[in-house]
Each structure stands twice: as structure tokens, then as C-alpha cells.
Design an enzyme around this catalytic site. Sequence first.
Site, short mmCIF file in Angstrom:
data_model
loop_
_atom_site.label_atom_id
_atom_site.label_comp_id
_atom_site.label_asym_id
_atom_site.label_seq_id
_atom_site.Cartn_x
_atom_site.Cartn_y
_atom_site.Cartn_z
N PRO A 9 0.78 -1.24 0.00
CA PRO A 9 0.00 0.00 0.00
C PRO A 9 0.82 1.29 0.00
O PRO A 9 1.85 1.39 0.65
CB PRO A 9 -0.83 -0.09 1.29
N ASN A 10 0.30 2.23 -0.76
CA ASN A 10 0.81 3.61 -0.84
C ASN A 10 2.11 3.74 -1.63
O ASN A 10 2.57 4.87 -1.84
CB ASN A 10 0.99 4.23 0.57
N ARG A 17 4.82 11.13 -1.18
CA ARG A 17 5.29 10.77 0.17
C ARG A 17 6.58 11.52 0.50
O ARG A 17 7.14 12.23 -0.34
CB ARG A 17 5.45 9.25 0.26
N TYR A 22 11.75 8.34 1.30
CA TYR A 22 11.52 7.41 0.18
C TYR A 22 12.23 7.81 -1.10
O TYR A 22 12.11 7.11 -2.11
CB TYR A 22 10.01 7.26 -0.06
N ASN A 73 8.10 -5.70 -1.26
CA ASN A 73 8.02 -4.58 -0.31
C ASN A 73 6.57 -4.54 0.19
O ASN A 73 5.71 -3.98 -0.49
CB ASN A 73 8.40 -3.26 -0.99
N ALA A 76 3.30 -0.94 4.71
CA ALA A 76 2.82 -0.99 6.11
C ALA A 76 2.36 -2.38 6.53
O ALA A 76 2.40 -2.72 7.72
CB ALA A 76 1.69 0.03 6.30
N HIS A 79 4.33 -4.75 9.00
CA HIS A 79 4.37 -4.65 10.46
C HIS A 79 3.24 -5.39 11.17
O HIS A 79 3.30 -5.56 12.37
CB HIS A 79 4.37 -3.15 10.86
N ASP A 86 1.44 -15.65 6.33
CA ASP A 86 1.05 -17.05 6.10
C ASP A 86 1.11 -17.39 4.61
O ASP A 86 1.52 -18.50 4.24
CB ASP A 86 -0.36 -17.31 6.65
N GLU A 97 12.63 -9.72 1.17
CA GLU A 97 11.88 -8.56 1.65
C GLU A 97 12.72 -7.31 1.39
O GLU A 97 13.93 -7.31 1.67
CB GLU A 97 11.63 -8.73 3.16
N HIS A 99 12.82 -2.81 1.57
CA HIS A 99 12.23 -1.53 1.95
C HIS A 99 13.10 -0.41 1.41
O HIS A 99 14.34 -0.52 1.42
CB HIS A 99 12.15 -1.40 3.48
N LEU A 100 12.46 0.65 0.97
CA LEU A 100 13.21 1.83 0.50
C LEU A 100 13.92 2.49 1.68
O LEU A 100 15.11 2.81 1.61
CB LEU A 100 12.23 2.83 -0.14
N SER A 101 13.17 2.70 2.75
CA SER A 101 13.74 3.31 3.96
C SER A 101 14.26 2.19 4.87
O SER A 101 14.10 1.00 4.57
CB SER A 101 12.66 4.12 4.69
N ARG A 106 13.33 4.11 12.21
CA ARG A 106 12.14 4.98 12.24
C ARG A 106 11.29 4.68 13.49
O ARG A 106 11.81 4.21 14.48
CB ARG A 106 11.37 4.77 10.93
N ARG A 110 7.42 0.41 13.42
CA ARG A 110 8.02 -0.14 12.19
C ARG A 110 9.17 -1.12 12.50
O ARG A 110 9.75 -1.69 11.61
CB ARG A 110 8.55 0.99 11.30
C1 DQA Z 1 8.36 0.89 3.55
C2 DQA Z 1 8.51 1.07 5.07
C3 DQA Z 1 7.17 0.85 5.77
O1 DQA Z 1 7.32 1.05 7.16
C4 DQA Z 1 6.15 1.85 5.26
O2 DQA Z 1 4.90 1.60 5.85
C5 DQA Z 1 6.06 1.91 3.78
C6 DQA Z 1 7.27 1.77 2.99
C7 DQA Z 1 9.67 1.23 2.81
O3 DQA Z 1 9.79 0.85 1.64
O4 DQA Z 1 10.54 1.92 3.35
O5 DQA Z 1 5.00 2.17 3.23
O6 DQA Z 1 8.06 -0.48 3.29
#
Ligand code: DQA
Length: 143
Positions: A9-10, A17, A22, A73, A76, A79, A86, A97, A99-101, A106, A110
Site C-alpha cells: 500500500p501507498n 510521500r 523514500y 516490499n 505498512a 508490520h 502465512d 523482503e 524496503h526503501l527506507s 524509524r 516499524r
Molecule cells: C516501507 C517502510 C514501511 O514502514 C512503510 O509503511 C512503507 C514503505 C519502505 O519501503 O521503506 O510504506 O516499506
Amino acid sequence: MKVLVLNGPNLSRLDLRDSAKYGSMDFAALSAYITQCGAELDLQTDIRQSDDEATLIGWLHEAADSQTPVIFNPAAFTHYSYAIRDAAEMLKAPLIEVHLSNPLAREEFRHTSVISGVAKGTIAGFGPDSYRLALIALSKLLN
Ligand code: DQA
């Protein structure tokens, strides 16, 4: 070799953002970068994004059935989505897995990933290069 690159999501709205967290690429630019990095490694990337937990789970089922490796990725959902965990646990090919950040640098909520325990490994904090590093790791695993 085909790789499914799933995004939660997002992430389709990266341009709106916080660029300090990011980076400055929008999702289209990020997708183009991932496609290019994959091609350099002879990996054919199928890049998808959804805000919907059920859709992401359906794509993980598809990857399990076709034994396709996954770079994921979960955003959210990382978490708290036990349902996604599953589904990821049923994969037969490796899941990495990304993540950009760096979520560990943080907010405290997270700091938990319910996905890491079913991933081959996690790459976080390198912006778009997190995906590139995951593709490199995957290509080594597959060869
Ligand atoms: C994220 C880190 C997550 O905590 C956050 O909710 C995101 C992006 C990242 O790519 O850094 O939406 O997965």
C-alpha cells in the site's frame, strides 16, 4: 528467469510521500529502474502494486503455484499482516523482503516485521537500490 516484484500500500504514490524517507523517484520511475536492473541480470521482472491485502495474497498464491521467486516490499503490511506472512510462508522459491527506507531507524511500530521470519533475507534503507541489491542476491541464489 521470471521474478515477481510485489509492492504494498501507498507505494504507487511515492511522488506524494516524504522524499527524505523514500527518495525522489515516483513509482513509474522506480518500476523502470527495477526493470532495467533485472534485465542486466537476465531476470524478467513482473512488477505489481496493490493497496489491497487480498490482492497481494492472491499474487503470493500465484507465485507459490508457479514456484516463482518474489521480491516483496509489503509497505505498512510488513508490520502487522499475519495473513500475508502465512501466504509468504507457502512460497517454494525464495522471497526477499525489501524496503526503501530503513524501518529500524524509524518509529517503533516499524521495528517489527512479521514477514522477515519467512523471507530468505531483508534489504532495507538503500532507496531504489534496495530492489537492485535484492535482484543481485536473487540472481546469485538462482544460479
Ligand atoms: C516501507 C517502510 C514501511 O514502514 C512503510 O509503511 C512503507 C514503505 C519502505 O519501503 O521503506 O510504506 O516499506
